[in-house]
Design a protein around this motif. Structure first.
Motif, PDB file in Angstrom:
ATOM      1  N   LYS A  59       0.853 -33.308  -2.747  1.00  0.00           N
ATOM      2  CA  LYS A  59       1.199 -33.004  -4.036  1.00  0.00           C
ATOM      3  C   LYS A  59       0.098 -31.902  -4.559  1.00  0.00           C
ATOM      4  CE  LYS A  59       4.017 -36.714  -5.574  1.00  0.00           C
ATOM      5  NZ  LYS A  59       5.446 -36.141  -6.290  1.00  0.00           N
ATOM      6  N   LEU A  60       0.423 -30.884  -5.074  1.00  0.00           N
ATOM      7  CA  LEU A  60      -0.441 -29.887  -5.431  1.00  0.00           C
ATOM      8  C   LEU A  60      -0.359 -29.334  -7.062  1.00  0.00           C
ATOM      9  CD1 LEU A  60      -0.122 -27.175  -2.664  1.00  0.00           C
ATOM     10  CD2 LEU A  60      -1.922 -28.999  -3.049  1.00  0.00           C
ATOM     11  N   PRO A  61      -1.083 -29.195  -7.838  1.00  0.00           N
ATOM     12  CA  PRO A  61      -0.905 -28.436  -9.120  1.00  0.00           C
ATOM     13  C   PRO A  61      -0.042 -27.123  -8.695  1.00  0.00           C
ATOM     14  CG  PRO A  61      -3.308 -28.873  -8.735  1.00  0.00           C
ATOM     15  CD  PRO A  61      -2.516 -29.076  -7.458  1.00  0.00           C
ATOM     16  N   GLU A  62       0.727 -26.898  -9.785  1.00  0.00           N
ATOM     17  CA  GLU A  62       1.898 -25.978  -9.663  1.00  0.00           C
ATOM     18  C   GLU A  62       1.265 -24.339  -9.524  1.00  0.00           C
ATOM     19  OE1 GLU A  62       5.384 -23.574 -12.228  1.00  0.00           O
ATOM     20  OE2 GLU A  62       4.559 -25.580 -12.751  1.00  0.00           O
ATOM     21  N   SER A  63      -0.129 -24.336 -10.062  1.00  0.00           N
ATOM     22  CA  SER A  63      -0.885 -23.008  -9.999  1.00  0.00           C
ATOM     23  C   SER A  63      -1.379 -22.907  -8.554  1.00  0.00           C
ATOM     24  CB  SER A  63      -1.879 -22.826 -10.922  1.00  0.00           C
ATOM     25  OG  SER A  63      -3.007 -23.873 -10.530  1.00  0.00           O
ATOM     26  N   GLN A  64      -1.826 -24.060  -7.721  1.00  0.00           N
ATOM     27  CA  GLN A  64      -2.349 -23.927  -6.584  1.00  0.00           C
ATOM     28  C   GLN A  64      -1.197 -23.761  -5.356  1.00  0.00           C
ATOM     29  OE1 GLN A  64      -4.543 -27.535  -5.340  1.00  0.00           O
ATOM     30  NE2 GLN A  64      -5.408 -26.408  -3.682  1.00  0.00           N
ATOM     31  N   TYR A  65       0.053 -24.556  -5.795  1.00  0.00           N
ATOM     32  CA  TYR A  65       1.168 -24.384  -5.056  1.00  0.00           C
ATOM     33  C   TYR A  65       1.599 -22.900  -4.993  1.00  0.00           C
ATOM     34  CZ  TYR A  65       6.037 -24.745  -3.644  1.00  0.00           C
ATOM     35  OH  TYR A  65       7.418 -24.753  -3.019  1.00  0.00           O
ATOM     36  N   GLU A  66       1.634 -22.253  -6.182  1.00  0.00           N
ATOM     37  CA  GLU A  66       2.175 -20.879  -6.218  1.00  0.00           C
ATOM     38  C   GLU A  66       1.045 -20.012  -5.600  1.00  0.00           C
ATOM     39  OE1 GLU A  66       2.176 -20.206 -10.371  1.00  0.00           O
ATOM     40  OE2 GLU A  66       4.063 -21.250 -10.557  1.00  0.00           O
ATOM     41  N   ARG A  67      -0.180 -19.904  -5.289  1.00  0.00           N
ATOM     42  CA  ARG A  67      -1.262 -19.405  -4.638  1.00  0.00           C
ATOM     43  C   ARG A  67      -0.811 -19.656  -3.106  1.00  0.00           C
ATOM     44  NH1 ARG A  67      -4.873 -21.515  -8.194  1.00  0.00           N
ATOM     45  NH2 ARG A  67      -5.843 -22.596  -6.985  1.00  0.00           N
ATOM     46  N   VAL A  68      -0.739 -21.032  -2.791  1.00  0.00           N
ATOM     47  CA  VAL A  68      -0.408 -21.036  -1.200  1.00  0.00           C
ATOM     48  C   VAL A  68       1.007 -20.203  -0.814  1.00  0.00           C
ATOM     49  CG1 VAL A  68       0.550 -22.793   0.339  1.00  0.00           C
ATOM     50  CG2 VAL A  68      -1.415 -23.363  -1.337  1.00  0.00           C
ATOM     51  N   THR A  69       1.994 -20.339  -1.481  1.00  0.00           N
ATOM     52  CA  THR A  69       3.208 -19.559  -1.417  1.00  0.00           C
ATOM     53  C   THR A  69       2.961 -18.288  -1.428  1.00  0.00           C
ATOM     54  OG1 THR A  69       4.553 -21.322  -2.730  1.00  0.00           O
ATOM     55  CG2 THR A  69       5.578 -19.183  -2.260  1.00  0.00           C
ATOM     56  N   ALA A  70       2.245 -17.449  -2.345  1.00  0.00           N
ATOM     57  CA  ALA A  70       2.061 -16.317  -2.094  1.00  0.00           C
ATOM     58  C   ALA A  70       1.229 -15.632  -1.103  1.00  0.00           C
ATOM     59  CB  ALA A  70       1.108 -15.674  -3.560  1.00  0.00           C
ATOM     60  N   ALA A  71       0.123 -16.597  -0.589  1.00  0.00           N
ATOM     61  CA  ALA A  71      -0.550 -16.126   0.559  1.00  0.00           C
ATOM     62  C   ALA A  71       0.121 -16.315   1.806  1.00  0.00           C
ATOM     63  CB  ALA A  71      -2.009 -17.173   0.546  1.00  0.00           C
ATOM     64  N   ALA A  72       1.053 -17.502   1.811  1.00  0.00           N
ATOM     65  CA  ALA A  72       1.845 -17.460   3.131  1.00  0.00           C
ATOM     66  C   ALA A  72       2.897 -16.317   3.276  1.00  0.00           C
ATOM     67  CB  ALA A  72       2.731 -18.766   2.920  1.00  0.00           C
ATOM     68  N   LYS A  73       3.369 -15.754   1.868  1.00  0.00           N
ATOM     69  CA  LYS A  73       4.337 -14.729   1.893  1.00  0.00           C
ATOM     70  C   LYS A  73       3.542 -13.374   2.520  1.00  0.00           C
ATOM     71  CE  LYS A  73       7.498 -15.943  -1.464  1.00  0.00           C
ATOM     72  NZ  LYS A  73       8.336 -15.598  -2.855  1.00  0.00           N
ATOM     73  N   ARG A  74       2.304 -13.141   2.099  1.00  0.00           N
ATOM     74  CA  ARG A  74       1.478 -12.239   2.728  1.00  0.00           C
ATOM     75  C   ARG A  74       1.492 -11.994   4.003  1.00  0.00           C
ATOM     76  NH1 ARG A  74      -1.715 -13.264  -1.735  1.00  0.00           N
ATOM     77  NH2 ARG A  74      -3.356 -14.181  -0.317  1.00  0.00           N
ATOM     78  N   TYR A  75       1.174 -13.500   4.723  1.00  0.00           N
ATOM     79  CA  TYR A  75       1.076 -13.270   6.210  1.00  0.00           C
ATOM     80  C   TYR A  75       2.212 -13.454   6.843  1.00  0.00           C
ATOM     81  CZ  TYR A  75      -4.065 -13.957   5.564  1.00  0.00           C
ATOM     82  OH  TYR A  75      -5.242 -14.002   5.071  1.00  0.00           O
ATOM     83  N   HIS A  76       3.501 -13.703   6.144  1.00  0.00           N
ATOM     84  CA  HIS A  76       4.825 -13.515   6.559  1.00  0.00           C
ATOM     85  C   HIS A  76       4.790 -15.090   7.620  1.00  0.00           C
ATOM     86  CE1 HIS A  76       5.586  -9.503   5.306  1.00  0.00           C
ATOM     87  NE2 HIS A  76       4.627  -9.289   5.784  1.00  0.00           N
ATOM     88  N   ILE A  77       4.529 -16.161   6.755  1.00  0.00           N
ATOM     89  CA  ILE A  77       4.484 -17.270   7.713  1.00  0.00           C
ATOM     90  C   ILE A  77       5.115 -18.335   6.700  1.00  0.00           C
ATOM     91  CG2 ILE A  77       2.717 -16.669   9.353  1.00  0.00           C
ATOM     92  CD1 ILE A  77       0.585 -18.265   7.574  1.00  0.00           C
ATOM     93  N   SER A  78       5.363 -19.608   6.699  1.00  0.00           N
ATOM     94  CA  SER A  78       5.660 -20.726   6.144  1.00  0.00           C
ATOM     95  C   SER A  78       4.608 -21.187   5.442  1.00  0.00           C
ATOM     96  CB  SER A  78       6.619 -21.622   6.932  1.00  0.00           C
ATOM     97  OG  SER A  78       5.428 -22.292   7.642  1.00  0.00           O
ATOM     98  N   ARG A  79       4.743 -21.810   4.247  1.00  0.00           N
ATOM     99  CA  ARG A  79       3.786 -22.626   3.576  1.00  0.00           C
ATOM    100  C   ARG A  79       3.013 -23.444   4.489  1.00  0.00           C
ATOM    101  NH1 ARG A  79       7.201 -22.259  -0.931  1.00  0.00           N
ATOM    102  NH2 ARG A  79       8.196 -24.435  -0.358  1.00  0.00           N
ATOM    103  N   SER A  80       3.922 -24.369   5.208  1.00  0.00           N
ATOM    104  CA  SER A  80       3.293 -25.541   6.095  1.00  0.00           C
ATOM    105  C   SER A  80       2.393 -24.664   6.975  1.00  0.00           C
ATOM    106  CB  SER A  80       4.525 -26.082   6.812  1.00  0.00           C
ATOM    107  OG  SER A  80       5.039 -26.771   5.945  1.00  0.00           O
TER     108      SER A  80
END
Length: 94
Positions: free
Chosen positions: A62-83
């Motif tokens: 479980k992550l705070p929403e803001s951290q979840y959004e940062r992880v999601t954005a970073a994963a998209k930049r690398y074209h990989i999944s959040r996991s």
């Protein structure tokens, strides 16, 4: 209007480079299909293969929403999944 800050321009001058050179290098490096010796083609949907035959286990975090959004954005930049992004972070790959 230039995308380069005054500090960027100072650094470019120190290395005798132009904004055009940097922009051309950026375009070359961001081309996901180019094999220019620095990065290879991006293969969407693939993840890092485990280094052994060890089975993978799932874990919920479980992550705070803001951290979840940062992880999601970073994963998209690398074209990989959040996991995959989190696995690489934990492995110290970034």
């Amino acid at each position: 209007m230039s995308d380069f800050s005054e500090r960027d321009k100072e650094l470019l001058a120190m290395f005798d480079m132009t904004e055009e050179q940097v922009s051309a290098d950026v375009a070359k490096m961001e081309d996901e299909n180019a094999d220019h010796g620095i990065t290879g083609p991006v293969h969407y949907g693939l993840h890092m293969l485990p280094k052994s035959d060890e089975p993978m286990k799932s874990m919920t975090v479980k992550l705070p929403e803001s951290q979840y959004e940062r992880v999601t954005a970073a994963a998209k930049r690398y074209h990989i999944s959040r996991s995959e992004y989190v696995r690489r972070q934990l492995a110290g790959a970034f």
